[in-house]
Design a protein around this motif. Structure first.
Motif, PDB file in Angstrom:
ATOM      1  N   VAL A   1      19.076-111.812 -11.060  1.00  0.00           N
ATOM      2  CA  VAL A   1      18.565-112.881 -11.924  1.00  0.00           C
ATOM      3  C   VAL A   1      17.793-113.891 -11.090  1.00  0.00           C
ATOM      4  O   VAL A   1      16.739-114.374 -11.484  1.00  0.00           O
ATOM      5  N   HIS A   2      18.325-114.202  -9.899  1.00  0.00           N
ATOM      6  CA  HIS A   2      17.673-115.149  -8.986  1.00  0.00           C
ATOM      7  C   HIS A   2      18.092-114.805  -7.566  1.00  0.00           C
ATOM      8  O   HIS A   2      19.254-114.490  -7.308  1.00  0.00           O
ATOM      9  N   ALA A   3      17.146-114.871  -6.642  1.00  0.00           N
ATOM     10  CA  ALA A   3      17.468-114.592  -5.244  1.00  0.00           C
ATOM     11  C   ALA A   3      16.852-115.636  -4.338  1.00  0.00           C
ATOM     12  O   ALA A   3      15.707-116.034  -4.531  1.00  0.00           O
ATOM     13  N   GLY A   4      17.638-116.069  -3.379  1.00  0.00           N
ATOM     14  CA  GLY A   4      17.162-116.914  -2.294  1.00  0.00           C
ATOM     15  C   GLY A   4      17.417-116.170  -1.002  1.00  0.00           C
ATOM     16  O   GLY A   4      17.728-114.984  -1.002  1.00  0.00           O
ATOM     17  N   SER A   5      17.320-116.861   0.109  1.00  0.00           N
ATOM     18  CA  SER A   5      17.540-116.193   1.392  1.00  0.00           C
ATOM     19  C   SER A   5      19.027-116.020   1.707  1.00  0.00           C
ATOM     20  O   SER A   5      19.391-115.170   2.502  1.00  0.00           O
ATOM     21  N   ARG A   6      19.887-116.815   1.086  1.00  0.00           N
ATOM     22  CA  ARG A   6      21.315-116.776   1.404  1.00  0.00           C
ATOM     23  C   ARG A   6      22.206-116.288   0.271  1.00  0.00           C
ATOM     24  O   ARG A   6      23.412-116.141   0.460  1.00  0.00           O
ATOM     25  N   ARG A   7      21.656-116.059  -0.916  1.00  0.00           N
ATOM     26  CA  ARG A   7      22.473-115.513  -1.994  1.00  0.00           C
ATOM     27  C   ARG A   7      21.597-115.011  -3.132  1.00  0.00           C
ATOM     28  O   ARG A   7      20.445-115.420  -3.281  1.00  0.00           O
ATOM     29  N   ALA A   8      22.180-114.130  -3.904  1.00  0.00           N
ATOM     30  CA  ALA A   8      21.528-113.620  -5.109  1.00  0.00           C
ATOM     31  C   ALA A   8      22.501-113.774  -6.269  1.00  0.00           C
ATOM     32  O   ALA A   8      23.701-113.522  -6.119  1.00  0.00           O
ATOM     33  N   VAL A   9      21.996-114.222  -7.380  1.00  0.00           N
ATOM     34  CA  VAL A   9      22.776-114.273  -8.612  1.00  0.00           C
ATOM     35  C   VAL A   9      22.365-113.057  -9.424  1.00  0.00           C
ATOM     36  O   VAL A   9      21.174-112.820  -9.646  1.00  0.00           O
ATOM     37  N   CYS A  10      23.362-112.278  -9.840  1.00  0.00           N
ATOM     38  CA  CYS A  10      23.088-111.019 -10.524  1.00  0.00           C
ATOM     39  C   CYS A  10      23.851-110.949 -11.843  1.00  0.00           C
ATOM     40  O   CYS A  10      24.883-111.605 -12.006  1.00  0.00           O
ATOM     41  N   ALA A  11      23.348-110.149 -12.764  1.00  0.00           N
ATOM     42  CA  ALA A  11      23.985-109.916 -14.056  1.00  0.00           C
ATOM     43  C   ALA A  11      24.231-108.422 -14.216  1.00  0.00           C
ATOM     44  O   ALA A  11      23.550-107.596 -13.597  1.00  0.00           O
ATOM     45  N   CYS A  12      25.213-108.083 -15.065  1.00  0.00           N
ATOM     46  CA  CYS A  12      25.578-106.685 -15.252  1.00  0.00           C
ATOM     47  C   CYS A  12      26.010-106.448 -16.702  1.00  0.00           C
ATOM     48  O   CYS A  12      26.720-107.278 -17.280  1.00  0.00           O
ATOM     49  N   GLU A  13      25.592-105.343 -17.250  1.00  0.00           N
ATOM     50  CA  GLU A  13      26.069-104.875 -18.541  1.00  0.00           C
ATOM     51  C   GLU A  13      26.884-103.617 -18.313  1.00  0.00           C
ATOM     52  O   GLU A  13      26.463-102.731 -17.561  1.00  0.00           O
ATOM     53  N   LEU A  14      28.032-103.548 -18.967  1.00  0.00           N
ATOM     54  CA  LEU A  14      28.890-102.369 -18.892  1.00  0.00           C
ATOM     55  C   LEU A  14      28.947-101.730 -20.264  1.00  0.00           C
ATOM     56  O   LEU A  14      29.238-102.412 -21.256  1.00  0.00           O
ATOM     57  N   GLU A  15      28.644-100.455 -20.301  1.00  0.00           N
ATOM     58  CA  GLU A  15      28.662 -99.748 -21.570  1.00  0.00           C
ATOM     59  C   GLU A  15      29.322 -98.396 -21.408  1.00  0.00           C
ATOM     60  O   GLU A  15      29.342 -97.837 -20.311  1.00  0.00           O
ATOM     61  N   THR A  16      29.886 -97.916 -22.503  1.00  0.00           N
ATOM     62  CA  THR A  16      30.390 -96.559 -22.515  1.00  0.00           C
ATOM     63  C   THR A  16      29.290 -95.677 -23.089  1.00  0.00           C
ATOM     64  O   THR A  16      28.537 -96.095 -23.957  1.00  0.00           O
ATOM     65  N   VAL A  17      29.219 -94.462 -22.577  1.00  0.00           N
ATOM     66  CA  VAL A  17      28.193 -93.518 -23.004  1.00  0.00           C
ATOM     67  C   VAL A  17      28.898 -92.321 -23.634  1.00  0.00           C
ATOM     68  O   VAL A  17      29.769 -91.708 -23.004  1.00  0.00           O
ATOM     69  N   ALA A  18      28.530 -92.013 -24.870  1.00  0.00           N
ATOM     70  CA  ALA A  18      29.127 -90.905 -25.607  1.00  0.00           C
ATOM     71  C   ALA A  18      28.496 -89.578 -25.199  1.00  0.00           C
ATOM     72  O   ALA A  18      27.466 -89.550 -24.521  1.00  0.00           O
ATOM     73  N   GLU A  19      29.103 -88.494 -25.638  1.00  0.00           N
ATOM     74  CA  GLU A  19      28.594 -87.144 -25.344  1.00  0.00           C
ATOM     75  C   GLU A  19      27.147 -86.969 -25.798  1.00  0.00           C
ATOM     76  O   GLU A  19      26.366 -86.277 -25.153  1.00  0.00           O
ATOM     77  N   ASP A  20      26.775 -87.620 -26.922  1.00  0.00           N
ATOM     78  CA  ASP A  20      25.419 -87.472 -27.457  1.00  0.00           C
ATOM     79  C   ASP A  20      24.395 -88.380 -26.773  1.00  0.00           C
ATOM     80  O   ASP A  20      23.226 -88.415 -27.142  1.00  0.00           O
ATOM     81  N   GLY A  21      24.849 -89.158 -25.759  1.00  0.00           N
ATOM     82  CA  GLY A  21      23.955 -90.040 -25.018  1.00  0.00           C
ATOM     83  C   GLY A  21      23.867 -91.449 -25.572  1.00  0.00           C
ATOM     84  O   GLY A  21      23.272 -92.326 -24.941  1.00  0.00           O
ATOM     85  N   SER A  22      24.446 -91.681 -26.740  1.00  0.00           N
ATOM     86  CA  SER A  22      24.433 -93.043 -27.294  1.00  0.00           C
ATOM     87  C   SER A  22      25.368 -93.924 -26.473  1.00  0.00           C
ATOM     88  O   SER A  22      26.350 -93.458 -25.892  1.00  0.00           O
ATOM     89  N   SER A  23      25.034 -95.206 -26.398  1.00  0.00           N
ATOM     90  CA  SER A  23      25.839 -96.125 -25.584  1.00  0.00           C
ATOM     91  C   SER A  23      26.342 -97.281 -26.433  1.00  0.00           C
ATOM     92  O   SER A  23      25.775 -97.607 -27.480  1.00  0.00           O
ATOM     93  N   ARG A  24      27.421 -97.901 -25.942  1.00  0.00           N
ATOM     94  CA  ARG A  24      28.043 -99.020 -26.634  1.00  0.00           C
ATOM     95  C   ARG A  24      28.439-100.068 -25.587  1.00  0.00           C
ATOM     96  O   ARG A  24      29.207 -99.789 -24.667  1.00  0.00           O
ATOM     97  N   LEU A  25      27.875-101.268 -25.729  1.00  0.00           N
ATOM     98  CA  LEU A  25      28.165-102.361 -24.805  1.00  0.00           C
ATOM     99  C   LEU A  25      29.618-102.786 -24.962  1.00  0.00           C
ATOM    100  O   LEU A  25      30.083-103.027 -26.076  1.00  0.00           O
ATOM    101  N   CYS A  26      30.344-102.865 -23.841  1.00  0.00           N
ATOM    102  CA  CYS A  26      31.754-103.257 -23.912  1.00  0.00           C
ATOM    103  C   CYS A  26      32.064-104.490 -23.077  1.00  0.00           C
ATOM    104  O   CYS A  26      33.075-105.151 -23.317  1.00  0.00           O
ATOM    105  N   ALA A  27      31.236-104.833 -22.108  1.00  0.00           N
ATOM    106  CA  ALA A  27      31.491-106.015 -21.277  1.00  0.00           C
ATOM    107  C   ALA A  27      30.201-106.455 -20.593  1.00  0.00           C
ATOM    108  O   ALA A  27      29.271-105.659 -20.441  1.00  0.00           O
ATOM    109  N   VAL A  28      30.167-107.718 -20.195  1.00  0.00           N
ATOM    110  CA  VAL A  28      29.075-108.258 -19.396  1.00  0.00           C
ATOM    111  C   VAL A  28      29.693-109.015 -18.229  1.00  0.00           C
ATOM    112  O   VAL A  28      30.805-109.540 -18.327  1.00  0.00           O
TER     113      VAL A  28
END
Length: 140
Positions: free
Chosen positions: A105-132
């Motif tokens: 999301v933002h980076a400087g020389s001494r740290r980076a702030v990052c974001a993440c999405e966690l999703e489950t992926v079904a057999e058919d390839g569809s995904s479902r967001l479960c956490a951030v």
């Protein structure tokens, strides 16, 4: 960075992940690692579930932590650690595959702030967001 450098970067990052005993235990795979961030996947197994049959929240936290750190590593280099992380669980994680996708999301020389999405992926390839999650990454 050109495509050849990205490929070398992905292979080196995969070797790094393979050197982590806990990641190997969980069966984590680094699917992508490039200027857009990082993606880690792992397959659901019975020993990773909690008492109600859902993927344990600790497994989600692991995936977020590692994906955030790899994403931070895309801008800070390979020698990085997580400085802190928060995670919000939105729904139970059930499905054959867990996918954690993180970006800077933002980076400087001494740290980076990052974001993440966690999703489950079904057999058919569809995904479902479960956490951030959100975290900071710093070089060591």
């Amino acid at each position: 960075m050109d495509d050849a450098d990205m490929h070398i970067g992905l292979e080196a990052a995969r070797a790094h992940l393979a050197s982590q005993p806990f990641s190997v235990l969980l069966g984590a795979r680094l699917v992508s690692f490039d200027a857009d961030g990082a993606r880690i996947e792992l397959d659901t197994r019975p020993e990773l579930l909690q008492q109600n049959g859902f993927l344990h929240g600790g497994v989600l936290a692991y995936a977020a932590d590692n994906a955030l750190t790899y994403a931070g590593g895309t801008v800070l280099g390979p020698a990085v650690l997580t400085g802190g992380m928060t995670i919000e669980y939105m729904r139970p994680a059930d499905g054959p595959t867990l996918r954690a996708t993180a970006w800077v999301v933002h980076a400087g020389s001494r740290r980076a702030v990052c974001a993440c999405e966690l999703e489950t992926v079904a057999e058919d390839g569809s995904s479902r967001l479960c956490a951030v999650a959100q975290g900071t990454v710093f070089p060591v």
